[in-house]
Design a protein around this motif. Structure first.
Motif, PDB file in Angstrom:
ATOM      1  N   ASN A   1     -53.477  -8.612 -91.484  1.00  0.00           N
ATOM      2  CA  ASN A   1     -52.785  -7.318 -91.600  1.00  0.00           C
ATOM      3  C   ASN A   1     -53.717  -6.135 -91.324  1.00  0.00           C
ATOM      4  O   ASN A   1     -53.642  -5.098 -91.975  1.00  0.00           O
ATOM      5  CB  ASN A   1     -52.151  -7.158 -92.993  1.00  0.00           C
ATOM      6  CG  ASN A   1     -51.121  -8.221 -93.290  1.00  0.00           C
ATOM      7  OD1 ASN A   1     -50.420  -8.665 -92.384  1.00  0.00           O
ATOM      8  ND2 ASN A   1     -51.039  -8.644 -94.536  1.00  0.00           N
ATOM      9  N   VAL A   2     -54.598  -6.331 -90.316  1.00  0.00           N
ATOM     10  CA  VAL A   2     -55.509  -5.263 -89.916  1.00  0.00           C
ATOM     11  C   VAL A   2     -55.338  -5.043 -88.414  1.00  0.00           C
ATOM     12  O   VAL A   2     -55.658  -5.937 -87.613  1.00  0.00           O
ATOM     13  CB  VAL A   2     -56.976  -5.606 -90.228  1.00  0.00           C
ATOM     14  CG1 VAL A   2     -57.880  -4.436 -89.837  1.00  0.00           C
ATOM     15  CG2 VAL A   2     -57.154  -5.944 -91.686  1.00  0.00           C
ATOM     16  N   GLY A   3     -54.854  -3.877 -87.999  1.00  0.00           N
ATOM     17  CA  GLY A   3     -54.680  -3.576 -86.592  1.00  0.00           C
ATOM     18  C   GLY A   3     -53.817  -4.616 -85.894  1.00  0.00           C
ATOM     19  O   GLY A   3     -52.695  -4.925 -86.334  1.00  0.00           O
ATOM     20  N   LEU A   4     -54.344  -5.190 -84.801  1.00  0.00           N
ATOM     21  CA  LEU A   4     -53.605  -6.217 -84.049  1.00  0.00           C
ATOM     22  C   LEU A   4     -53.783  -7.613 -84.628  1.00  0.00           C
ATOM     23  O   LEU A   4     -53.211  -8.575 -84.100  1.00  0.00           O
ATOM     24  CB  LEU A   4     -54.068  -6.214 -82.587  1.00  0.00           C
ATOM     25  CG  LEU A   4     -53.675  -4.964 -81.771  1.00  0.00           C
ATOM     26  CD1 LEU A   4     -54.318  -5.032 -80.395  1.00  0.00           C
ATOM     27  CD2 LEU A   4     -52.161  -4.866 -81.642  1.00  0.00           C
ATOM     28  N   PHE A   5     -54.584  -7.723 -85.684  1.00  0.00           N
ATOM     29  CA  PHE A   5     -54.841  -9.040 -86.263  1.00  0.00           C
ATOM     30  C   PHE A   5     -53.827  -9.290 -87.379  1.00  0.00           C
ATOM     31  O   PHE A   5     -53.882  -8.667 -88.445  1.00  0.00           O
ATOM     32  CB  PHE A   5     -56.274  -9.110 -86.792  1.00  0.00           C
ATOM     33  CG  PHE A   5     -57.305  -8.862 -85.728  1.00  0.00           C
ATOM     34  CD1 PHE A   5     -57.547  -9.813 -84.748  1.00  0.00           C
ATOM     35  CD2 PHE A   5     -58.018  -7.659 -85.694  1.00  0.00           C
ATOM     36  CE1 PHE A   5     -58.500  -9.583 -83.767  1.00  0.00           C
ATOM     37  CE2 PHE A   5     -58.966  -7.432 -84.724  1.00  0.00           C
ATOM     38  CZ  PHE A   5     -59.206  -8.388 -83.745  1.00  0.00           C
ATOM     39  N   ASP A   6     -52.921 -10.219 -87.084  1.00  0.00           N
ATOM     40  CA  ASP A   6     -51.831 -10.504 -88.021  1.00  0.00           C
ATOM     41  C   ASP A   6     -52.313 -11.381 -89.175  1.00  0.00           C
ATOM     42  O   ASP A   6     -52.283 -10.980 -90.337  1.00  0.00           O
ATOM     43  CB  ASP A   6     -50.680 -11.183 -87.274  1.00  0.00           C
ATOM     44  CG  ASP A   6     -49.554 -11.572 -88.210  1.00  0.00           C
ATOM     45  OD1 ASP A   6     -49.077 -10.693 -88.960  1.00  0.00           O
ATOM     46  OD2 ASP A   6     -49.170 -12.761 -88.207  1.00  0.00           O
ATOM     47  N   ASN A   7     -52.747 -12.585 -88.841  1.00  0.00           N
ATOM     48  CA  ASN A   7     -53.249 -13.505 -89.862  1.00  0.00           C
ATOM     49  C   ASN A   7     -54.234 -14.442 -89.180  1.00  0.00           C
ATOM     50  O   ASN A   7     -53.982 -15.632 -88.988  1.00  0.00           O
ATOM     51  CB  ASN A   7     -52.096 -14.282 -90.493  1.00  0.00           C
ATOM     52  CG  ASN A   7     -52.548 -15.100 -91.688  1.00  0.00           C
ATOM     53  OD1 ASN A   7     -53.648 -14.912 -92.211  1.00  0.00           O
ATOM     54  ND2 ASN A   7     -51.722 -16.044 -92.103  1.00  0.00           N
ATOM     55  N   LEU A   8     -55.393 -13.872 -88.829  1.00  0.00           N
ATOM     56  CA  LEU A   8     -56.356 -14.580 -87.992  1.00  0.00           C
ATOM     57  C   LEU A   8     -57.407 -15.271 -88.839  1.00  0.00           C
ATOM     58  O   LEU A   8     -58.076 -14.645 -89.658  1.00  0.00           O
ATOM     59  CB  LEU A   8     -57.037 -13.584 -87.036  1.00  0.00           C
ATOM     60  CG  LEU A   8     -58.148 -14.157 -86.162  1.00  0.00           C
ATOM     61  CD1 LEU A   8     -57.589 -15.197 -85.201  1.00  0.00           C
ATOM     62  CD2 LEU A   8     -58.837 -13.031 -85.397  1.00  0.00           C
TER      63      LEU A   8
END
Length: 763
Positions: free
Chosen positions: A10-17
């Protein structure tokens, strides 16, 4: 060292990386990503980790995500987590170069603002200097708090008590045990100055006196008698005269004067009335003594003493005394506002009573003496006590009179002062004295004590501020010249056409900032100038980015903990030309040998590929931020595949075909022959085959120069090149409209392919 990015949620374009284990970071890590894939977000997360500032992560909360950002990094010392809006711990050894660094320390676009120079000041100072500066700014902030507290405490002091003083001077006033007297004197002097005309015309005090009783003289009269006149004889005469009735004494007295005339011619004295011989009458002898001159003198003395007492102590005398007292009281009422005067506390009624009592007692005794002149007397105890009481009152009046008359000299001084005094100055002096008294009044004293306590605390803080400033200044004297040398060294390495001069620290009310000028063509450019040459119009975008890089590298150079640093560099070659890009790569590689870890993020494959070519494969990894089904992902990047140029790929394609025929790629091989020849010519003959040149016209030029001093290709080479070109043109749309359907023979293609490679490799 940061070893692995374990979670970006839930940071920028990172959904659940959760990147796989093979993406673990190494001492030298390259991360490629196209624009808008998440490089800047990753740099911001790392900056938040370095500073402990959660806002940098929170403001990049993934749009549409229900849950807050969650980040997990593994590093050498363990695991650090961002969750619930905070990091479990920061990693202060992380140093980051990115747009945020440029915007904070160098400029915003083309604008150089005060905040940039203040941030640059901290950057130059480094950790030790920032600590010194923070201590200084802490003392400055504390002084501001003291000032705010002092303003509140000053406002608490009753305004009416201050008089003409400011708060500081008022609170510093000392207590004066004689303040009331001084205030009274000042009030009188001011009142006198205001009434100067009346004072000049007014006289002082006159003496007030009470007459005394001559006790000795009165006693002498009372004691006096006649030696030849016995009291018994005198009593017999008085008894006889009393029998004669009213006027008897006068009748006898006149008759005594007629004895001599009546006795003429007689042998003895005879009675003037009956002519009888008086020789045998003893009463006549008594008459002679009674009506003698001495007796008369005695009675006259008694009478005169009484008259004297009456004239001295009766009539207008008491009224004159009361009038003198009233006059003194009126003068006192006038002068009391201008001078210290004794109080007029004469009880005139009591004086009158005691005066009357003494006078009447004396007169009563004199009357008794007059009634019996030959009887010796003295003042009674009662009369003496009455005179004593009167004399006590008289002494009080005399003492008061002496004090009042004695004040006349001071009244003359008052007159002189009143004529010369300045009303404004006297008013100010009185106001100061009243303020000095008010300073120690119960309702004012605690406020002043609190103010002085806070003022003393401020003074102590100011001393600490001075010490901190001295320590910081000493540090600046060492660090700023060294930084100027380092920054100019890096500008030289980066090939910048300018240098910095006069790099120094400047103290302002808002804090310390770094001041410098840009030196171009040996001329100093004021970077803050509003008009004319300045930062915004003398430095290009490449210059500004070069300056930012130089600031960053120079600040690292001054860091005593450089070996433990984790350096993150995000797209450092923005707006840089090829030469500066090359020098930037060299500096990054040199830096990698001096720090614990270097992480480079960029959207430029060539830039990262060139770094990869120089990197130690044992300590390096290349990662790539790719577009995923949802957002972005991090994966291992095969740098080699992106490092091979198109020319290399075409060569590899043709060589592979010659080794193993592949009918599916025949047309690709045929199309690759002409570009191979063109690329070779650009490298072999750059002056004669610049970019944009076509092989056909180039062959024509070569024909013209055959056998001459400027020959390019021999005739045989020209013939071979023409044959190769004629074959290759069959498979390009600009030379053959049917290029897509042109027939391809494997033997023919193999022959021309081999000849093309031979031609492009023998020169």
């Amino acid at each position: 060292m940061i070893e692995h990015i374990q979670l970006l949620r839930n940071v920028g374009l990172f959904d659940n990386l959760s990147p796989p284990a093979q993406t673990a970071l190494t001492p030298f890590t390259l991360i490629y990503g196209e624009n808008a894939r998440g490089k800047t977000t990753l740099a911001a997360v790392l900056r938040s980790l370095a500073t402990g500032n959660p806002r940098l992560v929170l403001e990049r909360h993934r749009l549409g995500a229900q849950h807050p950002p969650h980040v997990v990094f593994r590093h050498t010392g363990g695991t650090v987590v961002f969750q619930n809006g905070a990091w479990t711990q920061p990693l202060p050894d992380v140093a980051i170069f990115d747009d945020a660094f440029v915007s904070a320390n160098v400029c915003s676009g083309i604008e150089l603002q005060t905040a940039h120079r203040q941030n640059l000041h901290e950057l130059i100072l480094g950790a030790q200097g920032v600590a010194l500066n923070s201590a200084l700014q802490g003392h400055v902030a504390r002084i501001d708090q003291h000032n705010a507290a002092l303003r509140q405490l000053a406002d608490a002091i009753p305004a009416g008590a201050l008089g003409p003083y400011k708060v500081d001077a008022f609170c510093d006033l000392e207590a004066d045990p004689e303040i009331d007297r001084k205030i009274q004197e000042a009030e009188r002097r001011l009142a006198a100055a205001r009434s100067a005309d009346s004072i000049r015309q007014r006289s002082g005090f006159q003496a007030i006196r009470l007459p005394d009783f001559d006790i000795d003289g009165i006693d002498d009269i009372l004691r006096r008698t006649l030696a030849d006149l016995e009291a018994a004889a005198a009593e017999r005469v008085r008894s006889h005269i009393a029998k004669l009735g009213r006027g008897g004494e006068n009748w006898v007295s006149e008759g005594m004067a007629l004895i001599a005339p009546a006795s003429e011619g007689n042998e003895g004295e005879v009675c003037p009335f009956c002519a009888q011989d008086l020789a045998g009458s003893d009463l006549i002898a008594h008459y002679r003594a009674y009506f003698s001159q001495a007796y008369e003198d005695l009675k006259a003395a008694i009478r005169q003493t009484g008259i004297a007492v009456r004239d001295t102590h009766a009539g207008d005398i008491p009224s004159a005394f009361e009038r003198d007292v009233r006059t003194a009281a009126q003068a006192h009422e006038f002068w009391k506002d201008f001078a210290e005067l004794p109080e007029i506390d004469i009880d005139t009624a009591a004086v009158a009573r005691q005066w009357n009592a003494a006078r009447e007692s004396v007169l009563q005794q004199l009357r008794a003496k007059a009634a019996a002149p030959l009887e010796p007397m003295s003042l009674t105890q009662e009369t003496r006590q009455a005179i004593h009481d009167y004399r006590a009152r008289s002494a009080e009046v005399a003492a008061l009179s002496e004090r009042l008359v004695g004040a006349n000299a001071h009244l003359e001084v008052v007159k002189e002062q009143a004529a010369a005094d300045d009303l404004s100055a006297l008013s100010t002096d009185l106001a100061k004295l009243r303020a000095q008294k008010a300073r120690y009044e119960p309702e004012v004293l605690p406020h002043c004590d609190n103010y002085l306590t806070e003022k003393a605390a401020k003074t102590a803080t100011e001393a600490l501020r001075t010490q901190a400033r001295v320590a910081l200044d000493q540090y600046r004297q060492q660090i700023f010249p060294a930084f100027e040398t380092a920054i100019n060294d890096y500008l030289r390495r980066f090939g910048a056409s300018f240098r910095l001069g006069e790099v120094q620290s400047v103290n302002t009310r808002s804090g310390s900032s770094a001041s410098y000028v840009v030196v171009i063509n040996q001329q100093n450019v004021d970077v803050t100038a509003e008009a004319g040459p300045s930062f915004r119009n003398t430095l290009s975008a490449g210059d500004r980015n070069t300056l930012a890089l130089a600031f960053f590298f120079a600040s690292l150079e001054q860091d005593p903990n450089l070996a433990s640093k984790i350096v993150v560099i995000d797209d450092p070659m923005t707006s840089l030309d090829d030469h500066r890009t090359l020098r930037t790569r060299e500096e990054i590689m040199a830096l990698a040998t001096r720090v614990r870890q270097v992480i480079v993020l960029s959207h430029s494959k060539p830039f990262l590929c060139s770094l990869w070519e120089q990197a130690d494969r044992n300590t390096s990894i290349a990662l790539r931020i790719n577009r995923a089904a949802v957002g972005s992902e991090i994966a291992v990047w095969d740098v080699r595949s992106d490092s091979i140029s198109e020319h290399d790929k075409r060569h590899e394609l043709v060589r592979a075909y010659l080794q193993v025929a592949n009918p599916a790629r025949e047309r690709e091989v045929a199309q690759a022959l002409r570009p191979i020849l063109e690329s070779f010519m650009r490298v072999a003959y750059p002056e004669n085959f610049p970019p944009g040149t076509l092989l056909g016209p180039f062959i024509g030029i070569c024909d013209q120069r055959v056998g001459g001093p400027n020959e390019i290709l021999s005739a045989a080479d020209i013939a071979e090149l023409r044959l190769l070109l004629n074959y290759a043109n069959r498979f390009h749309h600009d030379t053959n409209p049917a290029w897509q359907t042109a027939a391809i023979n494997d033997a023919e293609l193999s022959d021309f392919a081999e000849r093309a490679l031979i031609f492009a490799s023998r020169r």
